[in-house]
Design an enzyme around this catalytic site. Structure first.
Site, PDB file in Angstrom:
ATOM      1  N   GLU A  65     -42.245 101.346 -30.982  1.00  0.00           N
ATOM      2  CA  GLU A  65     -41.973 101.072 -29.564  1.00  0.00           C
ATOM      3  C   GLU A  65     -43.203 100.390 -29.002  1.00  0.00           C
ATOM      4  O   GLU A  65     -44.293 100.990 -28.998  1.00  0.00           O
ATOM      5  CB  GLU A  65     -41.684 102.356 -28.772  1.00  0.00           C
ATOM      6  CG  GLU A  65     -40.324 102.949 -29.052  1.00  0.00           C
ATOM      7  CD  GLU A  65     -39.970 104.085 -28.106  1.00  0.00           C
ATOM      8  OE1 GLU A  65     -40.291 104.004 -26.897  1.00  0.00           O
ATOM      9  OE2 GLU A  65     -39.370 105.053 -28.590  1.00  0.00           O
TER      10      GLU A  65
ATOM     11  N   GLU B 163     -41.164 110.813 -30.495  1.00  0.00           N
ATOM     12  CA  GLU B 163     -42.203 111.211 -29.524  1.00  0.00           C
ATOM     13  C   GLU B 163     -42.266 112.728 -29.322  1.00  0.00           C
ATOM     14  O   GLU B 163     -42.236 113.218 -28.181  1.00  0.00           O
ATOM     15  CB  GLU B 163     -41.988 110.506 -28.178  1.00  0.00           C
ATOM     16  CG  GLU B 163     -42.213 109.021 -28.263  1.00  0.00           C
ATOM     17  CD  GLU B 163     -42.253 108.302 -26.919  1.00  0.00           C
ATOM     18  OE1 GLU B 163     -41.927 108.905 -25.880  1.00  0.00           O
ATOM     19  OE2 GLU B 163     -42.611 107.107 -26.921  1.00  0.00           O
TER      20      GLU B 163
HETATM   21  O1  AHR Z   1     -38.246 102.893 -24.496  1.00  0.00           O
HETATM   22  C1  AHR Z   1     -38.091 103.797 -23.433  1.00  0.00           C
HETATM   23  C2  AHR Z   1     -38.570 105.197 -23.776  1.00  0.00           C
HETATM   24  O2  AHR Z   1     -39.959 105.154 -23.971  1.00  0.00           O
HETATM   25  C3  AHR Z   1     -38.061 105.800 -25.058  1.00  0.00           C
HETATM   26  O3  AHR Z   1     -36.833 106.442 -24.908  1.00  0.00           O
HETATM   27  C4  AHR Z   1     -39.127 106.781 -25.408  1.00  0.00           C
HETATM   28  O4  AHR Z   1     -39.220 107.019 -26.790  1.00  0.00           O
HETATM   29  C5  AHR Z   1     -40.381 106.207 -24.804  1.00  0.00           C
HETATM   30  O5  AHR Z   1     -41.096 107.135 -24.069  1.00  0.00           O
END
Ligand code: AHR
Length: 502
Positions: free
Chosen positions: A292, A173
């Site tokens: 994610e 990210e």
């Molecule tokens: O999954 C929780 C968080 O969400 C992770 O650390 C990050 O990559 C995202 O913003």
């Protein structure tokens, strides 16, 4: 009763079911690692302190690959802190989650956990506070056989054979201002390209994931992908996508249609990647690693990290309790991932244990399944063979966030060897049953092997350690094949699976 017609036809094949669609994520965050997968005091703990009950649940869930060690955590991580004798490892501040990282679990322990859980690792390198050299060192430690400083150190630590990790994420990210070492698309694209080129000099067959956007709502979404891929296209295989859909906030209708947004996200990234491909006059395609995704109630107190002088080890963080509506949305997001199997080649449900997770644990005590465990488990174990696009003719309903959306969403899979065909369906209506009528003329001779629905008159029902089973997928006795058509009645706010065979 809302009438909905579907057509399932093997001619509408999108691509293969990919095992990596059913990946998950273990981050050093809250209680995901410590008291989650790792709890040396637990009665089921193995020689490395890993909970065998959690390993069993991970296997039962059908998890394929696991991303590690973060997440935001990785952008401040020094992987060398967590190798060698545990007693000699330093504790460090984890700035991402305002916690203390004791480094009791590191890459060697995690790799042993993946062996025991039957999962494939997906390793992330730190491109926040660190760079090309540290990524190369970790790669050498993990993948080089012997005869070099880092590979011999791994052997000295008890792992003779290389870990041979195939999939690597180039940071996490990096578009997010919250990220340690956050960069502009141009800065990140250059660094990722150099890291990828150097890593491929060590091992040309690595599968590399460059960071895409952390949400489709980011102001840089689209332009970020275009710039980063312009820098990295030749050197990487995947671009990541991250998305969290959150909460009813009084608008259940929109929440249940969250997959519309995931469809849009995927299709926008594909279009952008293909535009870069065209501009560069290349034939290679970039695929998506949706590494994610989940429902996440981000405004709740449990998502707020500690602050001030409080730097706890493994605090309770992001421990969302999921209800039946959340499970239906998770099922619908799986439908979206599956129907894009031509371009989504990997995905990770974030996360696996305790932290916005399908598996929950009590420190030293019980482990249990959240409602979201069930749709994931059914999809990961029953989706086999080819993914088939389903033609849907359904009434629509109005949503504040996504306009008019069909009340029903579906995808099918078919195993060409056995002919077994599985239909995954959500009824998004908050009030009405759906009268399902599926045209199966292209698949003659099928009958219902079994049919289940996950629903509850109270869609806010959540599981607990005491009761994680009274609301679970139950037989749907209304499903039957009549004259080449599958008919079934699907309750409101429901996730449904129909298995058909001869
Ligand atoms: O999954 C929780 C968080 O969400 C992770 O650390 C990050 O990559 C995202 O913003």
């Amino acid at each position: 009763m809302l009438p909905v017609s579907l057509t399932v036809d093997p001619a509408y094949r999108v691509g293969p079911v990919r095992r990596r669609t059913f990946g998950s994520f273990v981050e050093h965050l809250g209680r995901c690692v410590y008291t989650g997968i790792h709890d040396p005091e637990h009665p089921t703990a193995d020689e490395d302190g890993f909970r065998k009950d959690v390993i069993e649940l991970t296997r039962d869930l059908g998890i394929s690959s696991v991303r590690y060690p973060g997440g935001n955590f990785v952008s401040g991580y020094r992987w060398e802190d967590a190798i060698g004798p545990v007693a000699e490892r330093p504790s460090r501040l984890d700035l991402a989650w305002h916690s203390t990282e004791p480094n009791h679990v590191g890459v060697d322990e995690f790799m042993r956990w993946t062996e025991r859980s039957g999962t494939e690792p997906m390793m992330a390198v730190n491109l926040g506070t660190r760079g090309v050299q540290e990524a190369l060192d970790l790669l050498e430690y993990c993948n080089v056989e012997s005869g070099t400083y880092w590979s011999d150190l791994r052997r000295a630590h008890g792992t003779d054979k290389p870990h041979d990790i195939r999939m690597w994420c180039l940071g996490n990210e990096m578009d997010g201002p919250w990220q340690i070492g956050h960069k502009t698309a141009h800065e990140y694209g250059r660094l990722a390209a150099e890291a990828a080129r150097a890593m491929r000099m060590v091992d040309p067959d690595l599968e590399l994931v460059v960071c895409g956007s952390s949400a489709s709502s980011m102001p840089t979404f689209g332009e970020w992908e275009r710039t980063v891929l312009t820098e990295t296209y030749e050197h990487v295989d995947y671009i990541s996508a991250h998305a969290y859909y959150w909460e009813e906030d009084g608008d259940l209708a929109s929440f249940l249609a969250s997959a519309v947004d995931m469809d849009h996200f995927i299709e926008s990234v594909v279009a952008t990647a293909d535009a870069v491909r065209a501009a560069k006059k290349l034939s290679k395609r970039i695929h998506i690693s949706f590494d994610e995704w989940n429902v996440w109630y981000q405004h709740r107190a449990e998502s707020k990290p500690p602050s001030g002088t409080d730097w706890p080890v493994a605090p309770v963080l992001l421990e969302d309790r999921y209800n039946v509506a959340d499970a239906v949305v998770v099922g619908n997001l799986l439908i979206s991932l599956l129907r894009h199997t031509d371009r989504v080649h990997a995905a990770s449900l974030a996360q696996l244990v305790n932290v916005i997770a399908p598996i929950m644990t009590e420190p030293g005590g019980r482990s249990w399944r959240q409602t979201t465990f069930h749709p994931f488990q059914q999809a990961s174990t029953l989706a086999v063979g080819d993914v088939l696009q389903v033609v849907i003719d359904a009434p629509t309903y109005g949503t504040a966030k996504f306009g008019d959306v069909p009340v029903l969403d579906a995808v099918a899979t078919r195993d060409p060897e056995t002919g077994e065909t599985v239909l995954f369906v959500v009824n998004r209506s908050t009030t009405d049953d759906v009268a399902l009528d599926v045209d199966l003329r292209a698949l003659p001779g099928l009958r219902v092997l079994d049919a289940t629905s996950l629903s509850n008159p109270d869609h806010t029902w959540s599981a607990t350690a005491d009761d994680d089973h009274s609301v679970a997928p139950r037989e749907n006795a209304t499903a039957e094949v009549r004259d080449g058509r599958l008919v079934a009645q699907l309750p409101p706010v429901s996730w449904n699976v129909v298995r058909l065979g001869s």
